[in-house]
Design an enzyme around this catalytic site. Structure first.
Site, PDB file in Angstrom:
ATOM      1  NE  ARG A 103      -3.715   0.292   1.848  1.00  7.13           N
ATOM      2  CZ  ARG A 103      -4.599  -0.418   2.541  1.00  7.13           C
ATOM      3  NH1 ARG A 103      -4.636  -0.309   3.849  1.00  7.13           N
ATOM      4  NH2 ARG A 103      -5.433  -1.228   1.935  1.00  7.13           N
ATOM      5  CE1 TYR A 104       0.197   4.109   4.276  1.00  6.56           C
ATOM      6  CE2 TYR A 104       0.511   1.862   5.022  1.00  6.56           C
ATOM      7  CZ  TYR A 104      -0.186   3.047   5.085  1.00  6.56           C
ATOM      8  OH  TYR A 104      -1.251   3.182   5.933  1.00  6.56           O
ATOM      9  NE  ARG A 118       5.282   2.364   6.076  1.00  2.00           N
ATOM     10  CZ  ARG A 118       5.007   3.556   5.533  1.00  2.00           C
ATOM     11  NH1 ARG A 118       5.632   3.957   4.459  1.00  2.00           N
ATOM     12  NH2 ARG A 118       4.081   4.323   6.078  1.00  2.00           N
ATOM     13  CB  CYS A 142      -4.082 -15.238  16.598  1.00  2.00           C
ATOM     14  SG  CYS A 142      -4.022 -14.139  15.178  1.00  2.00           S
ATOM     15  CB  CYS A 195      -8.095  -9.631  19.467  1.00  2.00           C
ATOM     16  SG  CYS A 195      -6.370 -10.030  19.789  1.00  2.00           S
ATOM     17  CB  CYS A 217      -9.171  -9.339  15.158  1.00  5.04           C
ATOM     18  SG  CYS A 217      -7.957  -9.540  13.834  1.00  5.04           S
ATOM     19  NE  ARG A 231      -4.395  -7.557   8.021  1.00  8.17           N
ATOM     20  CZ  ARG A 231      -3.204  -7.255   8.566  1.00  8.17           C
ATOM     21  NH1 ARG A 231      -2.658  -8.067   9.452  1.00  8.17           N
ATOM     22  NH2 ARG A 231      -2.561  -6.175   8.214  1.00  8.17           N
ATOM     23  CG  ASP A 290      -9.306  -0.415  11.322  1.00  9.06           C
ATOM     24  OD1 ASP A 290      -9.085   0.802  11.289  1.00  9.06           O
ATOM     25  OD2 ASP A 290      -8.397  -1.277  11.261  1.00  9.06           O
ATOM     26  CG  ASP A 342      -5.379   1.778   8.510  1.00  7.23           C
ATOM     27  OD1 ASP A 342      -5.286   2.331   7.394  1.00  7.23           O
ATOM     28  OD2 ASP A 342      -4.669   0.820   8.851  1.00  7.23           O
ATOM     29  CE  LYS A 395      -0.879   1.451  10.147  1.00  4.13           C
ATOM     30  NZ  LYS A 395      -0.450   0.821   8.878  1.00  4.13           N
TER      31      LYS A 395
HETATM   32  C1  PLP Z   1       0.210  -0.222   8.825  1.00  3.73           C
HETATM   33  C2  PLP Z   1       0.660  -0.754   7.574  1.00  3.73           C
HETATM   34  C3  PLP Z   1       2.006  -0.659   7.208  1.00  3.73           C
HETATM   35  C4  PLP Z   1       3.047  -0.036   8.098  1.00  3.73           C
HETATM   36  O1  PLP Z   1       2.820   1.312   8.301  1.00  3.73           O
HETATM   37  P1  PLP Z   1       3.779   2.148   9.261  1.00  3.73           P
HETATM   38  O2  PLP Z   1       3.115   3.469   9.350  1.00  3.73           O
HETATM   39  O3  PLP Z   1       5.116   2.198   8.602  1.00  3.73           O
HETATM   40  O4  PLP Z   1       3.847   1.440  10.568  1.00  3.73           O
HETATM   41  C5  PLP Z   1       2.376  -1.173   5.986  1.00  3.73           C
HETATM   42  N1  PLP Z   1       1.477  -1.730   5.162  1.00  3.73           N
HETATM   43  C6  PLP Z   1       0.173  -1.818   5.474  1.00  3.73           C
HETATM   44  C7  PLP Z   1      -0.763  -2.434   4.518  1.00  3.73           C
HETATM   45  C8  PLP Z   1      -0.265  -1.344   6.700  1.00  3.73           C
HETATM   46  O5  PLP Z   1      -1.564  -1.448   7.044  1.00  3.73           O
HETATM   47  S1  SF4 Z   2      -5.562  -8.463  16.593  1.00  5.66           S
HETATM   48 FE1  SF4 Z   2      -6.203 -10.085  15.150  1.00  5.66          FE
HETATM   49  S2  SF4 Z   2      -4.329 -10.675  14.077  1.00  5.66           S
HETATM   50 FE2  SF4 Z   2      -3.699  -9.550  15.930  1.00  5.66          FE
HETATM   51  S3  SF4 Z   2      -3.406 -11.134  17.510  1.00  5.66           S
HETATM   52 FE3  SF4 Z   2      -5.484 -10.398  17.726  1.00  5.66          FE
HETATM   53  S4  SF4 Z   2      -6.702 -11.816  16.483  1.00  5.66           S
HETATM   54 FE4  SF4 Z   2      -4.584 -12.056  15.833  1.00  5.66          FE
END
Ligand code: PLP
Ligand code: SF4
Length: 458
Positions: free
Chosen positions: A147-148, A151, A160, A164, A167, A169, A328, A365, A372
């Site tokens: 995305r960025y 990175r 996991c 959570c 979560c 995801r 989120d 986000d 973010k």
């Molecule tokens: C959060 C995130 C990152 C890392 O972002 P930082 O601001 O560098 O911590 C990289 N890729 C994705 C898809 C993310 O959600």
């Molecule tokens: S937030 Fe989601 S991905 Fe992270 S430890 Fe908890 S359940 Fe696993």
């Protein structure tokens, strides 16, 4: 099918030949899914319990996975039908260790609330999505989110230690417990090599540290072999939910691949156990910088004083508060969401009161894959070409002069008549507007200003 070839990322003791549902896309069955469930910890003899307790694999195998097992640990638990309904929709897993941090079997208990399914998860307002961050749209190859610019994030596993309830995801974590395949890993490695602008690779999931050390090492070594990758980051909640996973053997492996950074996920001071402290100490002692990503959660940590305590506790463990996430817009977590104003209030409270080292960046986000976005209280009050008016946490307003030339130098002692207004500060006619009484001013009245330069010692 879980294959038995030598290329498998699974280690033999955790591999299993069980159930790959038809049509599933090559994910491997995760280590602990098919292990035989043994009795809950309370049912074991004390001696066996002590030896097993510190074994992370035992903790994984003995996770609470069903409502029946939950009742085994919390016999007085009520509202089981609702819990079962929520657990049916979003998977349940709690390590015996994390369950031991629960002080009261009630949703008023923060640890309980983060771990135990709640009927509110079925509440589904129209604007919620399974994937509000649209990560699935930013996946050039399966399992890699780019995305960025510099990175990328790798979904290494869907497993996991604990699922959570908040979560982000939920669409991935625990629906089926699987890990990345060697084939997927080599596609990811090819993508990283073809994109030398990616300098920071985040291993995420799920939780990468639920993998056996050799399996994890294969992933890390593959990413490390791409020479344009500088930093490997691991996102893991195991220091919180499974601290015994941070074994000397794991740490020895990780330190061979520096620079490795780890971000963990503490949300409440009740998670600061001796085991969690020890896990963080081991990682920090191996030269791994530790950060923390807290999620702002209604009824858990949406309180300024509690957040202060959390942040202070983190720096004491050498964990730097990195992000405070607005919850989120994910299906199933609406009951955890707070208004953004609550986050701003908390940031307002922390700044000035807490060391800058202990203050996280509050981020939203953005839905739709916007990424973010940092959100702060407003500190810039007004501005003109010559001056910017800032405010500090006490409410003092300061006129900050912009760079000038001899021609534009506003001169000294330029003061307006009468009480200064913000307009006077922006024009440079007054240096500041000071609240009548602050703690700092009270302190100043207790002593006379130093008369010798403070750097001179007799
Ligand atoms: C959060 C995130 C990152 C890392 O972002 P930082 O601001 O560098 O911590 C990289 N890729 C994705 C898809 C993310 O959600
Ligand atoms: S937030 Fe989601 S991905 Fe992270 S430890 Fe908890 S359940 Fe696993």
């Amino acid at each position: 099918m879980q294959d038995s070839n030598a290329d498998s990322l699974m280690t033999p003791e955790v591999a299993s030949a069980e159930d790959e549902p038809p049509g599933s896309s090559g994910w491997q069955t995760a280590p602990f899914l098919t292990a035989t469930q043994v009795a809950p910890p309370s049912a074991l003899p004390a001696a066996a319990r002590r030896a097993d307790w510190t074994d992370w694999r035992w903790q994984m195998r003995n996770r609470i996975r069903t409502v029946g097992q939950l009742v085994g640990s919390f016999p007085k638990l009520k509202g089981l039908t609702a819990i079962a309904e929520a657990a049916d929709k979003f998977p349940l897993a709690i390590t015996p260790y994390y369950a031991s941090l629960i002080r009261e079997a009630s949703f008023a208990d923060p640890v309980f609330k983060m771990a135990v399914p709640n009927v509110d998860e079925l509440w589904d307002p129209s604007f919620l999505k399974d994937d509000p961050l649209e990560e699935d749209h930013d996946m050039p190859v399966p399992g890699l989110v780019h995305r960025y610019p510099d990175r990328a994030l790798v979904i290494t596993t869907t497993t996991c230690a604990m699922y959570c309830r908040h979560c982000t995801r939920k669409r991935v974590a625990g629906k089926r417990e699987t890990c990345i395949t060697p084939a997927q890993l080599s596609r990811i490695s090819a993508y990283l090599s073809a994109h030398p602008e990616i300098h920071d690779v985040i291993l995420s999931g799920g939780d990468p540290l639920t993998m056996a050390t050799p399996a994890l090492e294969r992933i890390i070594a593959t990413v490390r072999a791409v020479n344009t990758v500088d930093v490997i980051r691991i996102g893991t909640r195991t220091p919180v939910t499974l601290p015994m996973r941070i074994t000397p053997e794991l740490v020895e492996m990780l330190r061979r691949y520096h620079p490795i950074w780890i971000n963990t996920h503490f949300n409440h001071p009740n998670e600061f156990s001796p085991e969690a402290r020890e896990a963080c100490a081991r990682l920090a002692d191996a030269g791994i910088p530790l950060g923390n990503q807290t999620v702002l959660l209604h009824g858990i940590n949406d309180d300024p004083r509690l957040m202060e305590e959390l942040c202070r506790g983190l720096v004491r463990m050498r964990v730097r508060p990195y992000y405070l996430f607005q919850c989120d817009l994910v299906r199933g977590v609406e009951h955890f969401r707070t208004p953004i104003s609550r986050g701003i209030e908390i940031m307002e409270y922390l700044r000035g009161r807490l060391s800058g080292l202990a203050i996280p960046t509050y981020v939203v986000d953005a839905p739709g894959g916007g990424g973010k976005i940092p959100v702060l209280p407003n500190y810039v009050v007004s501005s003109s070409p010559t001056h910017t008016v800032l405010r500090n946490f006490e409410g003092m307003l300061i006129s900050y002069p912009e760079p000038c030339t001899p021609e534009t130098d506003p001169g000294r002692g330029l003061t307006g008549r009468g009480a200064a207004t913000v307009w006077d500060l922006a024009a440079g006619r007054a240096p500041k507007i000071q609240p009548a009484k602050t703690d700092r001013h009270e302190r100043r009245t207790q002593h006379t200003p130093a008369t010798t330069p403070i750097a001179v010692f007799e």
